[in-house]
Design a protein around this motif. Structure first.
Motif, short mmCIF file in Angstrom:
data_model
loop_
_atom_site.label_atom_id
_atom_site.label_comp_id
_atom_site.label_asym_id
_atom_site.label_seq_id
_atom_site.Cartn_x
_atom_site.Cartn_y
_atom_site.Cartn_z
N ILE A 224 72.08 -16.11 13.98
CA ILE A 224 70.89 -15.65 14.71
C ILE A 224 69.74 -15.55 13.72
N GLN A 225 68.75 -16.41 13.90
CA GLN A 225 67.64 -16.47 12.97
C GLN A 225 66.62 -15.37 13.22
N SER A 226 66.37 -15.03 14.49
CA SER A 226 65.39 -14.01 14.82
C SER A 226 65.81 -13.30 16.09
N GLU A 227 65.35 -12.06 16.23
CA GLU A 227 65.67 -11.25 17.41
C GLU A 227 64.58 -10.21 17.60
N ASN A 228 64.05 -10.11 18.81
CA ASN A 228 63.06 -9.06 19.09
C ASN A 228 63.12 -8.68 20.55
N THR A 229 62.74 -7.44 20.83
CA THR A 229 62.72 -6.89 22.18
C THR A 229 61.36 -6.25 22.43
N SER A 230 60.76 -6.56 23.56
CA SER A 230 59.48 -5.99 23.94
C SER A 230 59.64 -5.24 25.26
N VAL A 231 58.83 -4.20 25.44
CA VAL A 231 58.90 -3.34 26.62
C VAL A 231 57.51 -3.19 27.20
N ASP A 232 57.39 -3.39 28.51
CA ASP A 232 56.15 -3.16 29.24
C ASP A 232 56.34 -1.97 30.18
N ASP A 233 55.45 -0.99 30.08
CA ASP A 233 55.50 0.18 30.96
C ASP A 233 54.69 -0.14 32.22
N LEU A 234 55.39 -0.31 33.34
CA LEU A 234 54.75 -0.66 34.61
C LEU A 234 54.63 0.53 35.55
N THR A 235 54.85 1.73 35.02
CA THR A 235 54.85 2.92 35.87
C THR A 235 53.52 3.08 36.61
N THR A 236 52.42 3.02 35.88
CA THR A 236 51.11 3.24 36.50
C THR A 236 50.82 2.17 37.55
N GLN A 237 51.09 0.91 37.22
CA GLN A 237 50.81 -0.16 38.16
C GLN A 237 51.60 -0.01 39.46
N ILE A 238 52.87 0.35 39.34
CA ILE A 238 53.71 0.45 40.52
C ILE A 238 53.35 1.69 41.34
N VAL A 239 53.20 2.84 40.68
CA VAL A 239 52.90 4.08 41.40
C VAL A 239 51.56 3.97 42.10
N ASP A 240 50.54 3.49 41.39
CA ASP A 240 49.22 3.35 42.01
C ASP A 240 49.26 2.31 43.12
#
Length: 308
Positions: free
Chosen positions: A155-171
């Motif tokens: 495995i040459q590279s590994e990364n994890t990204s997170v998007d917080d969609l709470t505001t978009q969904i609740v609104d």
């Protein structure tokens, strides 16, 4: 005449109330409500619409901090891996990962895109993007390192990204509920309205607009919910390049190698030519000297034959 005026005023008052109740969520609708009031042909209708707007309830206060904390975070995860594999097994590993996703079923995992370049060549490459339930993604990631190592890669590279969609969904869901309530009020008004045709058509147009907005918002929320309920996994496959491979693909080194090959072939051609012509030279060189000697002798003979 009184019934018509009151009915028309009720239509405009309902549209104005809807615009006021949804003013903080859809500014365009409030503009349309103002235009409808300004276009009223009766002063009584204008006054009743303004009175209805002033009597409308105030918008609810913003949620307190405690209420926001109670809302669970709606997070969308995306995982990216760069894999280095021997060229001979790269395509097989790429296919095996697709089959693993297909075997889990469409409700658990689905392939978003899959590409493979030069699978039978010396430098194949590929990419695979899948979307699956978080538990399946976690299980796949746990065994990925072992599978790659068993195939002779890493495995040459590994990364994890997170998007917080709470505001978009609740609104978005709050606005969707407001638009749904507005649609229900417009439908009820349309069913009970007995006013002029122009008022009925105005309500129908506004109802169509609100329903279109509801459908669009529902689609966006569904897409955001899908991002939260599933995770995205992207795999990039690259071959392991041997020590001699860069020479073959380096333009300068390739040109030098071609030069030496061409020079060797030229020298070999000259040697072959000499080998072919040498036997003939043994006969041709004495013949040339003999011809030159005969020509010189003939000239001397002619010179001696001339009278003095």
């Amino acid at each position: 005449m009184t019934v018509r005026v009151i009915t028309g005023a009720a239509v405009l008052a309902a549209l104005t109330l809807a615009a006021c109740g949804n003013g903080g969520q859809d500014g365009g609708f409030r503009d349309r409500g103002d235009a409808a009031v300004d276009a009223a042909s009766s002063p009584q209708m204008y006054e009743m619409a303004l009175a209805s707007r002033q009597a409308s309830p105030a918008p609810p206060p913003p949620p307190q901090a405690g209420a926001q904390e109670e809302q669970a975070a709606l997070l969308a995860y995306a995982h990216n891996y760069g894999l280095r594999l021997p060229a001979r097994v790269l395509a097989d590993v790429h296919t095996a990962h697709q089959q693993a996703c297909a075997a889990a079923g469409g409700n658990v995992c689905r392939v978003v895109s899959a590409t493979i370049n030069d699978p039978d060549g010396e430098r194949p490459s590929g990419a695979l993007e899948i979307r699956a339930r978080p538990d399946w993604i976690a299980s796949f990631r746990e065994r990925l390192a072992g599978e790659v190592d068993e195939a002779g890669g890493n495995i040459q590279s590994e990364n994890t990204s997170v998007d917080d969609l709470t505001t978009q969904i609740v609104d978005g869901e709050a606005r969707l509920r407001a638009q749904t309530a507005l649609r229900d009020r417009l439908q009820a008004l349309l069913e009970t309205n007995e006013g002029p045709m122009t008022d009925i058509l105005a309500v129908e147009r506004e109802l169509a607009r609100v329903q279109s907005d509801i459908d669009a918002r529902a689609s966006v929320i569904a897409a955001l919910r899908t991002r939260v309920e599933t995770s995205r996994l992207t795999l990039h496959y690259q071959p392991i390049v041997s020590q001699t491979s860069p020479v073959r693909f380096n333009p300068i080194m390739q040109a030098l190698e071609d030069f030496t090959d061409t020079l060797s072939e030229g020298v070999a051609a000259v040697i072959v030519f000499i080998a072919v012509i040498l036997p003939w030279l043994i006969l041709i060189i004495p013949a040339v000297f003999l011809i030159r000697w005969l020509l010189a002798r003939r000239k001397r003979g002619k010179a001696a034959a001339k009278p003095s």
